[in-house]
Design an enzyme around this catalytic site. Structure first.
Site, PDB file in Angstrom:
ATOM      1  N   THR A   7       0.712  -1.297  -0.146  1.00 42.78           N
ATOM      2  CA  THR A   7      -0.052  -0.017   0.013  1.00 42.78           C
ATOM      3  C   THR A   7       0.772   1.124   0.080  1.00 42.78           C
ATOM      4  O   THR A   7       0.450   2.355  -0.597  1.00 42.78           O
ATOM      5  CB  THR A   7      -1.043   0.170   0.980  1.00 42.78           C
ATOM      6  OG1 THR A   7      -0.453  -0.166   2.370  1.00 42.78           O
ATOM      7  CG2 THR A   7      -1.932  -1.182   1.034  1.00 42.78           C
ATOM      8  N   TRP A  48      -1.181  -4.411 -23.063  1.00 39.91           N
ATOM      9  CA  TRP A  48      -1.102  -3.207 -22.132  1.00 39.91           C
ATOM     10  C   TRP A  48      -2.407  -3.388 -21.307  1.00 39.91           C
ATOM     11  O   TRP A  48      -2.160  -3.231 -20.098  1.00 39.91           O
ATOM     12  CB  TRP A  48      -0.691  -2.121 -22.824  1.00 39.91           C
ATOM     13  CG  TRP A  48      -0.235  -0.974 -22.089  1.00 39.91           C
ATOM     14  CD1 TRP A  48      -0.602  -0.574 -20.793  1.00 39.91           C
ATOM     15  CD2 TRP A  48       1.162  -0.259 -22.404  1.00 39.91           C
ATOM     16  NE1 TRP A  48       0.274   0.590 -20.634  1.00 39.91           N
ATOM     17  CE2 TRP A  48       1.263   0.801 -21.340  1.00 39.91           C
ATOM     18  CE3 TRP A  48       2.140   0.117 -23.490  1.00 39.91           C
ATOM     19  CZ2 TRP A  48       2.212   1.579 -21.647  1.00 39.91           C
ATOM     20  CZ3 TRP A  48       3.044   0.797 -23.909  1.00 39.91           C
ATOM     21  CH2 TRP A  48       3.152   1.455 -22.498  1.00 39.91           C
ATOM     22  N   ARG A  88      -4.442  -5.080 -20.481  1.00 39.92           N
ATOM     23  CA  ARG A  88      -5.015  -6.257 -19.700  1.00 39.92           C
ATOM     24  C   ARG A  88      -4.496  -5.888 -18.190  1.00 39.92           C
ATOM     25  O   ARG A  88      -5.147  -6.708 -17.381  1.00 39.92           O
ATOM     26  CB  ARG A  88      -4.119  -7.666 -20.104  1.00 39.92           C
ATOM     27  CG  ARG A  88      -4.679  -8.207 -21.485  1.00 39.92           C
ATOM     28  CD  ARG A  88      -5.986  -8.067 -21.556  1.00 39.92           C
ATOM     29  NE  ARG A  88      -6.354  -9.392 -20.615  1.00 39.92           N
ATOM     30  CZ  ARG A  88      -6.601 -10.552 -20.557  1.00 39.92           C
ATOM     31  NH1 ARG A  88      -6.199 -11.166 -21.694  1.00 39.92           N
ATOM     32  NH2 ARG A  88      -6.997 -11.125 -19.528  1.00 39.92           N
ATOM     33  N   HIS A  89      -3.614  -5.021 -18.148  1.00 38.89           N
ATOM     34  CA  HIS A  89      -3.431  -4.611 -16.784  1.00 38.89           C
ATOM     35  C   HIS A  89      -4.513  -3.443 -16.465  1.00 38.89           C
ATOM     36  O   HIS A  89      -4.807  -2.568 -16.784  1.00 38.89           O
ATOM     37  CB  HIS A  89      -2.283  -3.752 -16.606  1.00 38.89           C
ATOM     38  CG  HIS A  89      -0.922  -4.694 -17.021  1.00 38.89           C
ATOM     39  ND1 HIS A  89      -0.319  -5.119 -16.105  1.00 38.89           N
ATOM     40  CD2 HIS A  89      -0.521  -5.118 -18.084  1.00 38.89           C
ATOM     41  CE1 HIS A  89       0.674  -6.029 -16.727  1.00 38.89           C
ATOM     42  NE2 HIS A  89       0.580  -5.927 -18.019  1.00 38.89           N
ATOM     43  N   TYR A  92      -7.413   7.579 -27.979  1.00 36.50           N
ATOM     44  CA  TYR A  92      -7.878   8.114 -29.175  1.00 36.50           C
ATOM     45  C   TYR A  92      -8.911   7.209 -29.872  1.00 36.50           C
ATOM     46  O   TYR A  92      -8.713   6.004 -29.969  1.00 36.50           O
ATOM     47  CB  TYR A  92      -6.894   8.297 -29.887  1.00 36.50           C
ATOM     48  CG  TYR A  92      -6.591   9.186 -31.214  1.00 36.50           C
ATOM     49  CD1 TYR A  92      -6.573  10.463 -31.237  1.00 36.50           C
ATOM     50  CD2 TYR A  92      -7.121   8.567 -32.590  1.00 36.50           C
ATOM     51  CE1 TYR A  92      -6.992  11.346 -32.373  1.00 36.50           C
ATOM     52  CE2 TYR A  92      -7.447   9.058 -33.652  1.00 36.50           C
ATOM     53  CZ  TYR A  92      -6.969  10.647 -33.619  1.00 36.50           C
ATOM     54  OH  TYR A  92      -7.353  11.334 -34.744  1.00 36.50           O
ATOM     55  N   ALA A 125     -11.363   5.969 -32.639  1.00 35.39           N
ATOM     56  CA  ALA A 125     -11.218   5.359 -34.135  1.00 35.39           C
ATOM     57  C   ALA A 125     -12.891   5.569 -34.505  1.00 35.39           C
ATOM     58  O   ALA A 125     -13.331   5.258 -35.767  1.00 35.39           O
ATOM     59  CB  ALA A 125     -10.853   4.138 -34.314  1.00 35.39           C
ATOM     60  N   ARG A 147     -12.929   1.458 -40.342  1.00 39.69           N
ATOM     61  CA  ARG A 147     -11.805   0.991 -39.617  1.00 39.69           C
ATOM     62  C   ARG A 147     -11.483  -0.383 -39.459  1.00 39.69           C
ATOM     63  O   ARG A 147     -10.407  -0.855 -39.007  1.00 39.69           O
ATOM     64  CB  ARG A 147     -11.405   1.524 -38.471  1.00 39.69           C
ATOM     65  CG  ARG A 147     -12.623   1.699 -37.537  1.00 39.69           C
ATOM     66  CD  ARG A 147     -12.555   0.708 -36.358  1.00 39.69           C
ATOM     67  NE  ARG A 147     -13.825   0.564 -35.629  1.00 39.69           N
ATOM     68  CZ  ARG A 147     -13.553   0.904 -34.063  1.00 39.69           C
ATOM     69  NH1 ARG A 147     -12.592   1.014 -33.582  1.00 39.69           N
ATOM     70  NH2 ARG A 147     -14.834   0.863 -33.453  1.00 39.69           N
ATOM     71  N   LEU A 190       2.281   3.488  -8.554  1.00 43.01           N
ATOM     72  CA  LEU A 190       3.527   3.006  -8.668  1.00 43.01           C
ATOM     73  C   LEU A 190       3.565   1.510  -8.391  1.00 43.01           C
ATOM     74  O   LEU A 190       4.217   0.768  -8.988  1.00 43.01           O
ATOM     75  CB  LEU A 190       4.364   3.837  -7.577  1.00 43.01           C
ATOM     76  CG  LEU A 190       5.935   3.175  -7.465  1.00 43.01           C
ATOM     77  CD1 LEU A 190       6.483   3.138  -8.778  1.00 43.01           C
ATOM     78  CD2 LEU A 190       6.589   4.100  -6.531  1.00 43.01           C
ATOM     79  N   ARG A 228       6.458  -6.894 -17.990  1.00 44.51           N
ATOM     80  CA  ARG A 228       6.570  -6.536 -19.591  1.00 44.51           C
ATOM     81  C   ARG A 228       7.797  -6.096 -19.772  1.00 44.51           C
ATOM     82  O   ARG A 228       8.222  -6.082 -20.906  1.00 44.51           O
ATOM     83  CB  ARG A 228       5.305  -5.290 -19.743  1.00 44.51           C
ATOM     84  CG  ARG A 228       3.999  -5.715 -19.574  1.00 44.51           C
ATOM     85  CD  ARG A 228       3.445  -6.937 -20.254  1.00 44.51           C
ATOM     86  NE  ARG A 228       2.094  -6.886 -20.158  1.00 44.51           N
ATOM     87  CZ  ARG A 228       1.428  -8.102 -20.692  1.00 44.51           C
ATOM     88  NH1 ARG A 228       2.053  -8.793 -21.506  1.00 44.51           N
ATOM     89  NH2 ARG A 228       0.208  -8.260 -20.549  1.00 44.51           N
TER      90      ARG A 228
END
Lengths: 321, 321, 321, 321
Positions: free
Chosen positions: C90, C111, C113-114, C122, C124, C205, C222, C232
């Site tokens: 904590t 990415w 999935r976190h 952005y 589409a 798209r 953090l 990763r």
């Protein structure tokens, strides 16, 4: 059993007697104990009230993510161990369990710090709390004090422990009597003196000690439950929450035996070594000479913790400083 | 059905044939459709693969939090409606469902923005993706374009829509052929030309269009599922994800009919009015005269949105500006 | 730099030029690089756009939870290492960072999935995507394929890699041209042929490859960021997301150097041994004789992984089977 | 002020005196009050200890997700109101705040039910709790509400209220004295009688009432904070947590004034009408005759709640049965 009323016992027996056919996978181990309260501490309990999934659900979830790519015949147990070893957590999230718990408030305060779970708790704003307080075992008071105080003072004598128990009990009883007096209600919520206004429940409860029992439903997925167990079924956890965690661990073993075994091997009984500790250990294994730990940049505390974990290292290092 | 292979169909039929006795509550509505894929779009599907809880689990969860305090006989339906009306969300979290979905990647990108759920997706790093691309219905292309472009240009002619479909299909086919060539594998993952080295799967897939189908397991609690439906079974959602949301809505209705009814009344068909809009509405109701909206501090856009929602207000206000 | 337009570069320069006094703690390391894009892959970038907290915020958070109980003078660095070693998570959550990222869609799919982070991407559905596709380095194609395919086939020749790059580029270019044609817009969103109706952006798209670049804001605490890095910035992660993780790791080092050091020692460079592996290692350390691993109940795969981690063990065990 | 020690006051003054230049956006409103404790209840406080973002960060986050597609000049205030009206929540998550709070335990039990936040609390396992108990203002002591089971009804007579206050104070004082006796420590944690063994802190605290004050750091994003305020700065919330929520609301207004205004209009002062209530309202607006609510399928309770919200409707409906 554990101060359940007769009507509560009857409701549980009725739930257990019912059975329906389902297409869902079932866990024989959990079906056997479903709804049955398992006693914890002096007046608490845990019971499983619903569940979803089993060992196979973990395997099935993982194989979606591997799909056709995995063709080798691989035992389910091996796959579960692989997932646990490499902390592939999402397949374990596919199992879910719902528990009904009676525990003291100070235990729930630690419990509810685990945020990824669903909680429905008995409300002291709406309802009169039951006259049930945690009364520690005198032997436990002595033991906890000895370990927690790290040797400050003497070990606690039985008569001192008994005095502590009595003091806790008297404080709790007086506070509860005053609580009912303020409410002007009895334990069932029935009014006592119609002439006198009672204090609002949400306010009258503020002098009740954190040792009073409360009740809640707790629903959590298997991965978060294992995380709970890794922290709360651990010697560093407070004895009282550990007692609940131990009871739950037994339920997990009955539910998903292969997952539980892997959890034991790769989490509970596993050892994590820092980069420095790993380097020291490898040096010790690779050399016939004793190794000087000074070159490995471990602090004194880190070295002590390592020697506690791997005591065989003591004879392989140069003792000094 | 939806391009499932015979062996997949057989596996599903076998799962459906099995039955076990359970002490858990069951949902008749879900048992009837368990494991059965429900077709969505041209090649997608949704199917329920597991669940936990029913309408009664919500009531039971709420009553833990009301405990002895609630003594009045109160219908379960009334309690569920009360909980929904006042957004008491935790009892709804006590139900859980697990779905198996096949959907195009661009749909999953919207889907997975819902963070409080467990996902296990077929991996394009380890496996060869199937040759399945979403091919929109020509009538849908025209309709979506008309509403999405807000009248820019003419309505799309059938032959233009057909040309778009062909273009999408040709791009997808070429990219997929090149994907297999780069892999030097066929669709089952078997090597093609033993002399030629293949590209890593994780890399070869980068030219595959976002219209390609992928598969995943999705496990979510009832409250978060209703939140998903409120956003994705909504006219503002893209047609393609709405098709999935609509299919899932039917499953929720079968699973927890009382919850679904309350959700319709208090969320999907409900109206939220700002403080200013509420004041204007109250003024209009309380007065025989027409009201001048200028005094109520709504922007032009806010007023237009209010009149769309409550068109009867048009005749009760002074039109101006 | 990385295909930023001049006006974007100017906006960044203007943001960097501004300065205000604050009572909040600042991180010198991050102030120096704030807003500056750090290039990743061929056209991507990461830049820090805001942050909160520093090494000291972790210490301060932990000391609330220890309060008056800790009186011994203890260096902040020691406390941070203690918290990291014992996974007291904590206090690390009290620091927060916000990044602006441009990355290919297939990278964002890993990415996002976190789940415990805030994302604004952005869209589409509403905007025209830029003509920017990831084009892998030919040397990278060969290297990734060799390791990912586990030696199936020969190493890839430079001319084969070049052919793959060309194929990816051509597919992307053709799909993008067709995308603009369907939209009947240019890259800035301006209409091209006023007579011809365009396809909805959300639909046009769907033939764009997952190698196209997208942009997003990512805000995370953090602890969750360290968790992201541990997965990763790891050799098992796909090269492309690892490139982003490595760039971010440098930012974390600049931001919270003491935390980053502890993370390296206790997470990234740490070793986790199962209960069985620990027992075998202790036996090897404690005995002058070679040990027979057969008695320790490790599978072949587990033993191989252990010997990879602690190669010095090879000479201390009886090789057999 | 609020029982802070002189050294605590000095630490706060020192923190406030320091200033550094930063490239980050700052909020003038929060800088002015940073670190300053705002008193709540008799001995509690809230103070902002760090923050990230401002109104503009919300706008900036939303425009990433709209990107080039939005070209019309649109005021930031208008965009914020649009986002709030349509519950586009992610841009609001880009702001973050960290608070230091002293509040009674029964308040924290409600507070920590909000799961998406980071908490570091003073630990009663390791530290001696302070002798600070919530003592309600006699004017605030109220009877249990007859109509609203969760709330308070009439105020009590002054002499009854005084008796309740005295009872709460005496119970708390006795329990705290016994707590110190069991610990065999004084309030600073110093041992008292070296001959007598003390009880473990984690155990001695179990008779302390839930009205005792504790301290914690609480870090939360703006959207989750607004959700907290919508539930806890509401008349249905218990008075004591509402006092904290009200203090925090003032801080949010100083921090992000445009967001706070939109939150007031579209959440706090907004009205949500069910599908049935909307239909009834539209009928009443559209007709010169009185409307019979019987045809609209509202329960008695739902109709009463609607008439409380829109009292002007009373004269537009046929009163009956």
């Amino acid at each position: 059993m554990q101060n359940l009323t007769e009507s509560q016992m009857r409701e549980i027996a009725e739930s257990r007697a019912a059975s329906s056919p389902t297409r869902r996978p079932i866990s024989e181990g959990l079906e056997a104990i479903l709804f049955e309260p398992s006693p914890v501490l002096d007046k608490g309990f845990v019971r499983v009230v619903d569940y979803m999934g089993d060992d196979n659900a973990v395997v099935q979830g993982a194989r979606v993510s591997y799909g056709r790519g995995t063709r080798a015949v691989q035992s389910d147990r091996g796959l579960i161990r692989y997932l646990m070893r490499h902390r592939h957590t999402t397949p374990f999230e596919l199992c879910e369990i719902k528990l009904h718990v009676r525990a003291p408030i100070f235990v729930t305060r630690q419990w509810f710090r685990h945020r990824t779970a669903s909680i429905n708790e008995y409300s002291a704003r709406y309802s009169v709390l039951e006259r049930e307080f945690y009364s520690p075992d005198p032997a436990g008071i002595a033991a906890q004090s000895a370990s927690n105080r790290q040797g400050r003072g003497e070990a606690m004598a039985p008569e001192d422990a008994a005095r502590v128990v009595a003091m806790l009990r008297d404080d709790a009883a007086r506070c509860y009597d005053n609580y009912l007096w303020m409410l002007n209600e009895d334990e069932t919520g029935a009014p006592v003196d119609p002439e006198r206004p009672g204090v609002a429940r949400e306010l009258a409860r503020i002098n009740l000690p954190v040792g009073i029992y409360t009740q809640f439903y707790w629903k959590v997925n298997l991965w978060n439950l294992l995380r709970f167990l890794s922290l709360r079924a651990d010697p560093h956890a407070q004895y009282e929450i550990r007692a609940f965690a131990d009871a739950i661990a037994g339920m997990v073993r009955a539910w998903v035996p292969a997952v539980y075994e892997a959890f034991g091997d790769y989490v509970q009984n596993a050892t994590t070594l820092s980069g420095q500790a790993t380097a020291l250990l490898r040096a010790a294994l690779g050399s016939a000479e004793k190794i000087d730990p000074a070159g490995f940049n471990l602090s004194g505390r880190e070295l002590r913790e390592l020697l506690d974990t791997v005591p065989e290292l003591r004879n392989r290092i140069v003792s000094g400083g």
